[in-house]
Enzyme design. Structure first.
Site, PDB file in Angstrom:
ATOM      1  N   LYS A   1       0.731   5.643   8.682  1.00  0.00           N
ATOM      2  CA  LYS A   1       1.253   5.772   7.317  1.00  0.00           C
ATOM      3  C   LYS A   1       0.133   5.753   6.296  1.00  0.00           C
ATOM      4  CE  LYS A   1       2.402   2.368   4.915  1.00  0.00           C
ATOM      5  NZ  LYS A   1       1.834   1.546   3.778  1.00  0.00           N
TER       6      LYS A   1
ATOM      7  N   THR B   1       0.871  -1.177   0.000  1.00  0.00           N
ATOM      8  CA  THR B   1       0.000   0.000   0.000  1.00  0.00           C
ATOM      9  C   THR B   1       0.905   1.224   0.000  1.00  0.00           C
ATOM     10  OG1 THR B   1      -1.667  -1.201   1.282  1.00  0.00           O
ATOM     11  CG2 THR B   1      -1.879   1.200   1.176  1.00  0.00           C
TER      12      THR B   1
ATOM     13  N   LYS C   1      -7.499   0.588  -1.947  1.00  0.00           N
ATOM     14  CA  LYS C   1      -6.981   0.075  -0.667  1.00  0.00           C
ATOM     15  C   LYS C   1      -6.821   1.198   0.364  1.00  0.00           C
ATOM     16  CE  LYS C   1      -5.112  -2.290   2.568  1.00  0.00           C
ATOM     17  NZ  LYS C   1      -3.742  -2.789   2.502  1.00  0.00           N
TER      18      LYS C   1
END
Length: 612
Positions: free
Chosen positions: A250, A105, A181
């Site tokens: 993140k 990701t 995602k």
């Protein structure tokens, strides 16, 4: 060269490569192995590769071996990790027809960059982020989102179907899958905070919060998010983590940046960012991302009267639950951010940090071996203090760059000292030097591993780390006395602590060149091995250290550093003061490159001292 454990006579299976063997990468690669594919694996941590080789994988000696298979699957942690491993130089070596399937990701910008690099080389790129946790991978329930070149997606479909339960085709736009995602994780972030606040509300009423989660999961929100994370919040079970708070932050930052790039407004995003930053700094960066402070206690039977109307009150009252904490009348000052100081110190250190907070710092001068200067002398202390102030750092590996640790001086690095000796004798020889040594021992409350990568002086910064590994062809020596400088700037404290009075006196007065075997015998270092194996060995040791809880790791450093702390208190300031006086009494700079470089010739020639 790579080695395989495939059985003789076994039918040749489709070769694939897999890079990135973390919590998700290891079970994903395992499923490919179990499905009969010939999987070449590589990771920086040798023990992780060993584990999969035992299961039938082929060992890769470097990323190039995985790339050479022609079909690379990667599961690296973030943009920087992917860029550092999948470099343009490495990817140009890939064979014709090469396909890169990236499960990470990462930002849409990084995806576009990698896809463009693949196209320039005549290769293809598939974005394939995954939805699920490690246990879901093992059970075969992983969801995989794909986008990119249609033919490439069709070619890798058998491998993806072996890894997961369902593969979703999100079209030819290579960024679509990763944006999907990021959106999913952004939704989970909201669910975690909503769960925590709802559980707090129920507990205030005296309800059984576990029972409430059962009701929610059985009625309006069935599934792993509300059921699994809800139980974790109620029972405060955050280890071992399937997905850490650090990684959650993140991905939240990826959502905010993507929204900004697309011109979308996410009103709750900044609030959740503050919540997650607080959780990383105060609760636990490496805990499950549903982690929280202790359950808010019930109010007293007779609550105190409210404050007078003139008293300030925080805006937007927030429950002391979930990944955040209650609002205060004052905010915490921000702590250093890795991406910011990685850029700030790039002229002095090359930095690489793993997801678990293990930081590798390679000191350099213009990309090569260190050359002493006023500037990098000061930068060392600034760097150590910054690393110590970042709560995301959990272990520091410190080393040099190139064949030497430090054998020369910057030709212009001491012009300041020559122009104003009185000023810089204090700033350089006293103040900055004391900060450098003290910061290593006192400001870094994380385990440290020093790697002596080659010949050099001023080795105390590596020898005073908690553990020290040394290249088997390296030499340690001190040049101070040989350049008419008093050896009082920390090297005397280091040598006397490690060598004892007599050996230290000999080394300081003669400039003795101490080879790796002797350094090991003297107890100056813990292990010696080839220079190109130092970092890999340090990561293996780091993996062992990181198995224990964060508090245990940090408090253990305080125990093992007590001798250094005592030594610093006893004689560090005095030693620096005497050295500074020596500079002023001599009346001239002693740090020119010609002066320093000419004194180390005997070390390179393999002689023990300059007079032998």
């Amino acid at each position: 060269m790579n080695t395989s454990t495939a059985e003789p006579g076994r039918a040749r299976a489709r070769r694939v490569g897999f890079i990135g063997l973390g919590h998700m990468g290891t079970p994903m690669a395992t499923r490919l192995i179990e499905a009969g594919f010939d999987v070449t694996v590589w990771a920086r941590t040798k023990s992780k590769v060993d584990e999969l080789v035992e299961r039938g994988a082929t060992r890769g000696d470097g990323p190039e071996d995985a790339i050479a298979t022609g079909l690379l699957f990667s599961m690296l942690s973030n943009d920087d990790a992917v860029r550092q491993v999948c470099t343009a130089e490495r990817m140009r070596t890939a064979p014709e027809g090469f396909i890169h399937v990236n499960h990470a990701t990462i930002s849409p910008g990084a995806v576009t960059e990698l896809a463009s690099m693949a196209a320039e080389n005549g290769h293809r790129y598939v974005s394939a982020p995954v939805v699920g946790r490690p246990d879901v991978v093992v059970a075969g329930g992983l969801t995989i989102l794909t986008s990119g070149d249609a033919q490439a997606r069709a070619m890798v479909a058998p491998m993806l179907e072996a890894i997961g339960r369902r593969v979703w085709d999100l079209g030819p736009d290579v960024t679509s899958a990763v944006v999907a995602k990021i959106s999913i994780n952004y939704l989970i972030v909201h669910a975690l905070q909503a769960l925590a606040e709802s559980v707090t509300l129920a507990e205030r009423q005296g309800l059984d919060a576990g029972r409430l989660i059962e009701v929610i999961n059985d009625s309006i929100f069935p599934g792993p998010v509300y059921g699994g994370y809800g139980r974790a919040i109620v029972t405060q079970t955050y280890e071992p983590p399937g997905f850490t708070t650090r990684l959650g932050l993140k991905d939240l930052m990826l959502a905010l940046q993507t929204a900004e790039d697309l011109g979308a407004d996410l009103p709750t995003g900044p609030i959740l960012r503050e919540v997650f930053e607080t959780a990383v700094e105060q609760v636990g960066a490496d805990l499950e991302w549903a982690c929280e402070p202790p359950v808010t206690p019930p109010p007293p039977p007779h609550p105190p009267p409210p404050p007078p109307p003139t008293a300030p009150s925080p805006s937007g009252d927030r429950l002391n639950r979930g990944v955040g904490t209650a609002m205060s009348l004052q905010e915490f000052l921000p702590t250093p951010k890795f991406d910011e100081y990685k850029e700030q110190f790039k002229d002095f250190f090359t930095l690489d940090r793993r997801d678990d907070g293990v930081l590798l710092a390679r000191a350099h001068t213009c990309g090569g071996s260190l050359q002493l200067s006023v500037q990098n002398h000061r930068a060392l202390g600034q760097f150590l203090k910054t690393v110590g102030a970042d709560p995301d750092n959990e272990l520091l590996i410190l080393t040099g760059t190139g064949p030497d640790w430090m054998m020369g001086a910057d030709p212009t690095g001491f012009e300041l000292e020559e122009e104003n000796l009185e000023h810089w004798a204090y700033e350089y020889a006293y103040k900055d030097g004391r900060i450098n040594v003290s910061s290593l021992v006192n400001d870094l409350e994380i385990p440290t591993i020093g790697l002596v990568n080659g010949d050099g002086y001023h080795s105390e910064v590596l020898l005073m780390c908690d553990l020290t590994l040394m290249a088997d062809d390296a030499h340690i020596y001190d040049l101070h006395y040989g350049i008419s400088s008093v050896p009082g700037d920390g090297i005397h404290s280091c040598f006397e602590e490690l060598l004892g009075v007599k050996r230290a006196a000999y080394a300081l007065l003669t400039g003795e060149s101490i080879d790796a075997s002797t350094a090991l015998d003297y107890g100056m270092v813990n292990e010696i091995l080839p220079a190109d194996e130092l970092v890999e060995r340090a990561y293996t040791i780091a993996d062992h250290i990181m198995r224990q809880p964060r508090t245990v790791r940090r408090l253990t450093t305080q125990i093992i550093r007590r001798p250094w702390k005592k030594r610093i208190v006893d004689d560090l300031d005095g030693g620096f003061g005497i050295q500074m006086f020596g500079h002023l009494a001599k009346g001239t700079s002693v740090h020119g490159d010609d002066h320093i470089s000419s004194r180390g010739g005997y070390v390179r020639e393999g002689r023990r001292t300059p007079f032998d």
